[in-house]
Structures are given as structure tokens and as C-alpha cells.
Design a protein around this motif. Sequence first.
Motif, PDB file in Angstrom:
ATOM      1  N   LEU A 119       0.831  -1.209   0.000  1.00 38.26           N
ATOM      2  CA  LEU A 119       0.000   0.000   0.000  1.00 38.26           C
ATOM      3  C   LEU A 119       0.866   1.261   0.000  1.00 38.26           C
ATOM      4  O   LEU A 119       0.613   2.208  -0.741  1.00 38.26           O
ATOM      5  CB  LEU A 119      -0.923   0.017   1.219  1.00 38.26           C
ATOM      6  CG  LEU A 119      -2.156  -0.850   1.144  1.00 38.26           C
ATOM      7  CD1 LEU A 119      -2.866  -0.851   2.493  1.00 38.26           C
ATOM      8  CD2 LEU A 119      -3.085  -0.387   0.057  1.00 38.26           C
TER       9      LEU A 119
ATOM     10  N   SER B 278       1.236   4.099  -3.256  1.00 37.05           N
ATOM     11  CA  SER B 278       0.435   5.283  -2.979  1.00 37.05           C
ATOM     12  C   SER B 278       1.242   6.537  -3.286  1.00 37.05           C
ATOM     13  O   SER B 278       2.458   6.557  -3.112  1.00 37.05           O
ATOM     14  CB  SER B 278       0.000   5.312  -1.517  1.00 37.05           C
ATOM     15  OG  SER B 278      -0.819   4.228  -1.225  1.00 37.05           O
TER      16      SER B 278
ATOM     17  N   TYR C 290      -0.948  11.107  -0.355  1.00 40.28           N
ATOM     18  CA  TYR C 290      -2.001  10.277   0.215  1.00 40.28           C
ATOM     19  C   TYR C 290      -1.482   9.277   1.251  1.00 40.28           C
ATOM     20  O   TYR C 290      -2.259   8.494   1.787  1.00 40.28           O
ATOM     21  CB  TYR C 290      -2.728   9.493  -0.881  1.00 40.28           C
ATOM     22  CG  TYR C 290      -3.416  10.372  -1.889  1.00 40.28           C
ATOM     23  CD1 TYR C 290      -4.392  11.274  -1.500  1.00 40.28           C
ATOM     24  CD2 TYR C 290      -3.091  10.293  -3.228  1.00 40.28           C
ATOM     25  CE1 TYR C 290      -5.027  12.081  -2.423  1.00 40.28           C
ATOM     26  CE2 TYR C 290      -3.715  11.096  -4.155  1.00 40.28           C
ATOM     27  CZ  TYR C 290      -4.683  11.981  -3.751  1.00 40.28           C
ATOM     28  OH  TYR C 290      -5.309  12.772  -4.660  1.00 40.28           O
TER      29      TYR C 290
ATOM     30  N   VAL D 238      -3.805   6.770   3.535  1.00 42.04           N
ATOM     31  CA  VAL D 238      -3.762   5.332   3.267  1.00 42.04           C
ATOM     32  C   VAL D 238      -3.339   4.579   4.525  1.00 42.04           C
ATOM     33  O   VAL D 238      -3.922   3.547   4.878  1.00 42.04           O
ATOM     34  CB  VAL D 238      -2.818   5.027   2.085  1.00 42.04           C
ATOM     35  CG1 VAL D 238      -2.568   3.548   1.944  1.00 42.04           C
ATOM     36  CG2 VAL D 238      -3.392   5.580   0.785  1.00 42.04           C
TER      37      VAL D 238
ATOM     38  N   LEU E  26      -4.885   1.549  -7.428  1.00 46.90           N
ATOM     39  CA  LEU E  26      -4.787   2.375  -6.221  1.00 46.90           C
ATOM     40  C   LEU E  26      -4.787   3.861  -6.565  1.00 46.90           C
ATOM     41  O   LEU E  26      -5.432   4.666  -5.901  1.00 46.90           O
ATOM     42  CB  LEU E  26      -3.527   2.022  -5.432  1.00 46.90           C
ATOM     43  CG  LEU E  26      -3.583   0.739  -4.626  1.00 46.90           C
ATOM     44  CD1 LEU E  26      -2.230   0.427  -4.024  1.00 46.90           C
ATOM     45  CD2 LEU E  26      -4.617   0.833  -3.540  1.00 46.90           C
TER      46      LEU E  26
ATOM     47  N   THR F  79      -7.638   6.538  -5.342  1.00 41.43           N
ATOM     48  CA  THR F  79      -7.350   7.714  -4.530  1.00 41.43           C
ATOM     49  C   THR F  79      -7.639   9.010  -5.269  1.00 41.43           C
ATOM     50  O   THR F  79      -7.964  10.016  -4.655  1.00 41.43           O
ATOM     51  CB  THR F  79      -5.885   7.714  -4.051  1.00 41.43           C
ATOM     52  OG1 THR F  79      -5.028   7.596  -5.179  1.00 41.43           O
ATOM     53  CG2 THR F  79      -5.641   6.585  -3.087  1.00 41.43           C
TER      54      THR F  79
END
Length: 157
Positions: free
Chosen positions: A51, A55, A59, A63, A146, A150
Motif C-alpha cells: 500500500l 500510494s 495520500y 492510506v 490504487l 485515490t
Amino acid sequence: TLQIASIVSFAVITLSWMGLTFFEAFASKCILIAVLSCGAEILWLDSDLLLLKFSKNKYLGRVTALDGAMAISCEALSALLAGMLQDRFNLSTKEVSLIFSMMGVVCVIFWLVYHLGGSNGILAKANGNSDGGIKQVTSGQVAGNLRALTEEAPLLT
């Protein structure tokens, strides 16, 4: 590889739950809970790193907060499920541990089938096969999904 580490960590979690079913001594329960926690952390760390890796920098805090909130929520949900099984169905702690270990067995089987079989599985790569079976997504596809999530979610901007 990470695939093998994931399978082994699911197996460690499952064996820990089974151990909690069969061992009565306090010291053994402490050791089994510590082993169970280690297996769970291996899985959580791998997913957390993915993750964070995919990202955008702006963010990362959101996250990470969402990941932590989901982890705590799942932990609370498992405690609620254990409590409900004990209170509503009059199950003992051994029986609840056995149910959770069976859930772990199912997870181990699914991960084994997914990671060992399929077109990009370990066995397919070893044999030089790359067609048919379960398709795995690439890290680029995960990153793209992802990013799209976002960028399009109004609450995350």
C-alpha cells in the motif's frame, strides 16, 4: 519469496489456533499467542508495504490511517465473533479456537491453490507454463487501481 512467506504465515496462524485448542497450560498459551501474532504481522507487513509503495506521497497518511483503522476493526470483529460464539451458542474457548483454526485451514488451502497453481503460480513458473489457470495481477495494475481509487474518491482528496 513473498508467496511462500504468506502461505507459511497462514499455516503458522492456523497451527497456533489449533495449539490453543489443545494446550491448557498458561505458558503454552502465551507462547502460542506470541507465535500467532508473528504470523499475523508477516501478512500485515507485506500488505502494508505494498500500500505504501504504490500510494502517492500526498495520500500516504490517509492510506496508512485507513489501513490501521481496517486492521483494528477486523481485530474487534474477531473478538466480537468469539464473544458471540461463546455467549449465544454456549461454545467453550476450545471450540472457538477450533473454529478459528478451521477458518485458517481454509485460508491456507486457498492461498496454496492460488499461489502454487494458476498461470503465474510457482509450479507454472517452474515448468515454464504461462497459459490458463488463475490470473495474477501485476504490480503495475495494482498501482494503477490504487491511483485511480485515490484520485476519484472525493473523501480522499
